[in-house]
Design an enzyme around this catalytic site. Structure first.
Site, mmCIF file in Angstrom:
data_model
loop_
_atom_site.group_PDB
_atom_site.id
_atom_site.type_symbol
_atom_site.label_atom_id
_atom_site.label_comp_id
_atom_site.label_asym_id
_atom_site.label_seq_id
_atom_site.Cartn_x
_atom_site.Cartn_y
_atom_site.Cartn_z
ATOM 1 N N ALA A 126 47.554 117.671 57.963
ATOM 2 C CA ALA A 126 48.281 116.827 58.908
ATOM 3 C C ALA A 126 47.791 117.074 60.327
ATOM 4 O O ALA A 126 48.096 118.106 60.930
ATOM 5 C CB ALA A 126 49.785 117.107 58.801
ATOM 6 N N GLY A 133 44.930 109.942 67.156
ATOM 7 C CA GLY A 133 44.297 110.569 66.014
ATOM 8 C C GLY A 133 42.942 111.140 66.377
ATOM 9 O O GLY A 133 42.662 112.319 66.176
ATOM 10 N N PHE A 158 50.088 108.845 59.071
ATOM 11 C CA PHE A 158 48.943 108.504 58.216
ATOM 12 C C PHE A 158 48.504 109.710 57.379
ATOM 13 O O PHE A 158 47.308 109.922 57.172
ATOM 14 C CB PHE A 158 47.733 108.012 59.047
ATOM 15 C CG PHE A 158 48.060 106.929 60.039
ATOM 16 C CD1 PHE A 158 49.049 105.995 59.780
ATOM 17 C CD2 PHE A 158 47.350 106.828 61.238
ATOM 18 C CE1 PHE A 158 49.333 104.984 60.699
ATOM 19 C CE2 PHE A 158 47.620 105.832 62.148
ATOM 20 C CZ PHE A 158 48.619 104.905 61.892
ATOM 21 N N ILE A 159 49.458 110.514 56.912
ATOM 22 C CA ILE A 159 49.099 111.733 56.202
ATOM 23 C C ILE A 159 48.948 111.453 54.695
ATOM 24 O O ILE A 159 49.916 111.108 54.019
ATOM 25 C CB ILE A 159 50.151 112.850 56.434
ATOM 26 C CG1 ILE A 159 50.333 113.068 57.949
ATOM 27 C CG2 ILE A 159 49.738 114.123 55.719
ATOM 28 C CD1 ILE A 159 49.047 113.296 58.737
ATOM 29 N N GLU A 243 34.621 117.339 55.013
ATOM 30 C CA GLU A 243 35.371 116.091 54.845
ATOM 31 C C GLU A 243 34.468 114.889 55.101
ATOM 32 O O GLU A 243 34.477 113.901 54.358
ATOM 33 C CB GLU A 243 36.574 116.052 55.802
ATOM 34 C CG GLU A 243 37.334 114.724 55.693
ATOM 35 C CD GLU A 243 38.588 114.644 56.554
ATOM 36 O OE1 GLU A 243 38.838 115.586 57.342
ATOM 37 O OE2 GLU A 243 39.312 113.640 56.449
ATOM 38 N N ARG A 269 27.758 85.071 34.941
ATOM 39 C CA ARG A 269 28.262 83.889 35.633
ATOM 40 C C ARG A 269 27.161 82.834 35.823
ATOM 41 O O ARG A 269 26.080 83.158 36.305
ATOM 42 C CB ARG A 269 28.807 84.324 37.006
ATOM 43 C CG ARG A 269 29.217 83.202 37.904
ATOM 44 C CD ARG A 269 30.523 82.572 37.475
ATOM 45 N NE ARG A 269 30.931 81.516 38.387
ATOM 46 C CZ ARG A 269 32.021 80.790 38.215
ATOM 47 N NH1 ARG A 269 32.821 81.021 37.163
ATOM 48 N NH2 ARG A 269 32.354 79.846 39.057
ATOM 49 N N GLN A 337 31.527 88.354 48.163
ATOM 50 C CA GLN A 337 30.883 87.046 48.365
ATOM 51 C C GLN A 337 30.200 86.564 47.079
ATOM 52 O O GLN A 337 30.322 85.402 46.700
ATOM 53 C CB GLN A 337 29.860 87.146 49.510
ATOM 54 C CG GLN A 337 29.421 85.803 50.062
ATOM 55 C CD GLN A 337 30.548 85.094 50.801
ATOM 56 O OE1 GLN A 337 31.469 85.730 51.320
ATOM 57 N NE2 GLN A 337 30.501 83.771 50.843
ATOM 58 N N LEU A 338 29.509 87.489 46.408
ATOM 59 C CA LEU A 338 28.827 87.124 45.160
ATOM 60 C C LEU A 338 29.804 86.715 44.076
ATOM 61 O O LEU A 338 29.528 85.824 43.274
ATOM 62 C CB LEU A 338 28.000 88.313 44.661
ATOM 63 C CG LEU A 338 26.536 88.343 45.066
ATOM 64 C CD1 LEU A 338 25.907 89.649 44.620
ATOM 65 C CD2 LEU A 338 25.775 87.179 44.442
ATOM 66 N N GLU A 368 33.287 105.345 65.882
ATOM 67 C CA GLU A 368 33.060 105.528 67.312
ATOM 68 C C GLU A 368 33.070 107.009 67.703
ATOM 69 O O GLU A 368 32.259 107.451 68.522
ATOM 70 C CB GLU A 368 34.123 104.755 68.098
ATOM 71 C CG GLU A 368 34.016 103.232 67.950
ATOM 72 C CD GLU A 368 34.385 102.702 66.572
ATOM 73 O OE1 GLU A 368 35.157 103.371 65.841
ATOM 74 O OE2 GLU A 368 33.885 101.623 66.188
#
Lengths: 380, 249
Positions: A126, A133, A158-159, A243, A269, A337-338, A368
């Site tokens: 946490a 964040g 957001f844990i 991580e 397909r 998309q395919l 970023e």
């Protein structure tokens, strides 16, 4: 094992075990778990029985000992379950537990590690707070020393595994402003003053439990300090290396799974009287996807090899994470998309991968922030 | 009681194999290899017998290339106590394998040999039977249930039209069918332990056996690709097509 191979015979066996675990214990249920928004807690126990939760943990506590490529192999196979959320929650110990075994007291290690790698207890990390964040150095959750306790006030959000975890490795401010005043505390579920908020609803990672945490005059024993007081920032940054590597591996594997789904689909397909694979535009698209994945995967392996050799890889791992997540962004987009309309439908694997992938360039340090780290290493 | 489990390294069952351009065989370059699935069932059965206290030692054996060590290591991670590799680069065939296994049986004197009914590469379904013939041991093939007690093994066999139960006096040869059990996966701690278990390497010469192939492969062709099906409107139309187009009735 040839000199060009990163994975040895043991890694291949671990890979086979995780693959079978995924085929037997996860794939038959994964769609239901995704729709239900959670997977049964017993899965931790089953994963522990197979030894999957013990990778990298110290041997004296029942772990395999540090082995970067064993972790990479296991992660690659786990991603084949097609649920990013399941991987994230089942794997939350990968970020919650290493600080305990690296910097925790002997008593803490003896108590916590066997329970977590044994699948009885869940570990979570946490750090992120409602008001920030990326800016770890300015986190606000306070821990004030009072006798043999810290009194913790603040909140986290957001844990991952936040709802179900038993042990939380929590970043708190014990000292002055900035990175020099941060510490890590182990907080147990049920500690008075510590409450878990509602399960947060997310764009992807549906099968994972993500939560807010609240601390209100929560008294945590001083022996729950992980690492030196006010030395937590270093621990957090050091923990990020593995991580970020695992996030890069996850992104590459997600992209590979999306590509594999496409390769199957384009042969089945038909459009305008022939299979999609019969169109040059499709074949070239798939060739580009495969090339990007290969390049990114090879780079990630190289960084993993450096980490395994004990090199400091702050620069490389940040680059690998950005390369891999950008690659997975493109590949999962192209995969949907395919598939066309089918790719937009729930129940199609590429639809889920597209949603689940989106977090990978945000969590564990945003794209970023990675660029900031890289720029700093470039002397800018 | 000692049990011998012969295993084979084959192309992983998930791999879609391709025929070599010169039609001499299946292309094995850079193809993922694994333990033959029927052999996994054999290993699992041996491990279960050990867990029940019936078996005290499990010896895995493979006749094949050096890389078959990987499959022996897997067998040991699943529960085999030690293993033997009879190393050869020959394209081994059932009779050669059975002869090598007989030599191993003479050395090891197991009371039970459990092996897969066939390997998914050649689908020969011969090795177990040949081994039984060469050693003079009784055989229980296509086992869907195995019970060992009082110097005997009771084998429920899957045969055309039902099940047959045979009782064999030990030592005996049992070959495994698909429904005998569901093999476990090797846990990580057991994978670690397997690294330290003994793996002996022998050659065909050590055993005094000739592994030279007796059967020559003339040509290998890929099966014809399956054509797309059609949906018929009525039974009449179906009968008409079966009669006049497919010409099968």
């Amino acid at each position: 094992m040839s000199a060009l191979e990163y994975f040895n015979e043991t890694h291949q066996m671990v890979r086979a075990t995780v693959r079978k675990f995924v085929e037997k214990e996860i794939l038959p249920h994964v769609d239901d778990w995704e729709e239900a928004g959670e997977f049964p807690r017993e899965l931790y126990g089953k994963a522990a029985e197979a030894g999957i939760l013990s990778i990298n943990a110290p041997e004296q506590f029942g772990g395999t000992g540090e082995d970067v490529f064993m972790k990479v192999a296991a992660c690659e196979e786990l991603v084949r379950c097609s649920s990013g959320g399941l991987c994230a929650s089942l794997g939350s110990l990968d970020i919650g537990l290493p600080p305990v075994w690296k910097w925790g007291s002997e008593a803490m290690k003896e108590k916590v590690i066997p329970e977590v790698i044994g699948g009885e207890k869940i570990s979570a990390l946490a750090i992120t707070e409602p008001n920030g964040g990326s800016d770890v150095a300015n986190l606000r959750t306070r821990a004030v020393r009072d006798g043999d306790h810290y009194v913790v006030n603040g909140s986290k959000t957001f844990i991952t595994s936040g709802v179900r975890a038993d042990y939380y490795t929590v970043a708190v401010r014990t000292g002055d402003k900035g990175y020099g005043g941060i510490s890590l505390l182990l907080v147990e579920k049920g500690t008075p003053g510590f409450t878990v908020g509602r399960k947060l609803k997310k764009m992807g990672w549906w099968a994972s439990d993500t939560a807010e945490l609240f601390f209100e005059d929560c008294r945590v024993p001083v022996e729950n300090l992980i690492g030196p007081e006010n030395g937590g920032f270093y621990c957090i940054m050091s923990n990020f290396q593995m991580e970020r590597l695992i996030l890069a591996v996850t992104a590459n594997s997600t992209a590979q799974l999306a590509l594999d789904e496409c390769l199957r689909y384009v042969k089945e397909r038909e459009a305008f009287g022939r299979p999609l694979a019969g169109f040059q535009v499709t074949r070239h698209k798939l060739a580009e996807m495969a090339t990007d994945i290969k390049a990114s995967t090879e780079f990630t392996y190289r960084v993993a090899a450096k980490i395994a050799a004990g090199e400091n890889c702050v620069l490389d791992v940040s680059m690998a994470k950005n390369v891999a997540t950008r690659c997975a962004d493109r590949v999962t987009y192209d995969a949907v998309q395919l598939f066309g309309g089918s790719g937009y439908m729930r129940g199609t694997i590429v639809e889920r991968l597209y949603r689940d992938n989106r977090i990978l360039s945000i969590g564990g340090g945003t794209h970023e922030i990675m660029n900031e780290v890289i720029a700093k290493q470039m002397g800018l | 009681m000692k049990v011998l489990v012969p295993i084979k390294r084959v192309v992983d069952y998930n791999v879609k194999v391709r025929v070599k351009a010169d039609n001499t065989g299946v292309d094995l370059a850079n193809v993922k290899m694994a333990m033959n699935p029927f052999c996994e069932i054999a290993v699992e059965e041996a491990v279960r017998l050990k867990e029940k206290g019936v078996v005290t030692e499990i010896v895995a054996v493979s006749i094949g290339p050096k890389t078959a060590q990987e499959q022996l290591r897997t067998a040991m991670a699943l529960g085999a106590d030690r293993s033997i590799l009879v190393e050869t680069d020959e394209d081994v065939q059932p009779l050669g394998i059975a002869k090598a296994l007989k030599a191993i049986v003479d050395e090891e004197k197991p009371e039970l040999v459990i092996l897969g009914k066939q390997a998914i590469d050649g689908d020969n379904n011969q090795t177990g039977q040949m081994l039984a013939a060469l050693t003079g041991m009784p055989q229980g093939t296509f086992a869907s249930e195995v019970n060992v007690a009082d110097g005997k093994v009771k084998v429920t066999r899957e045969i055309d039209g039902g099940l047959q139960t045979v009782e064999l006096t030990l030592p005996a040869v049992v070959t495994t069918d698909l429904r005998l059990n569901e093999p476990r996966y090797a846990s990580l701690p057991n994978i670690m332990k397997a690294k330290k278990k003994p793996l002996d390497t022998k050659t065909a010469a050590d055993l005094g056996v000739d592994l030279t192939p007796r059967v020559t492969t003339v040509s290998v062709e890929a099966p014809a690709e399956r054509q797309a099906g059609i949906i018929v409107g009525s039974v009449d139309e179906l009968v008409e097509k079966l009669k006049n187009e497919a010409k099968v009735i």
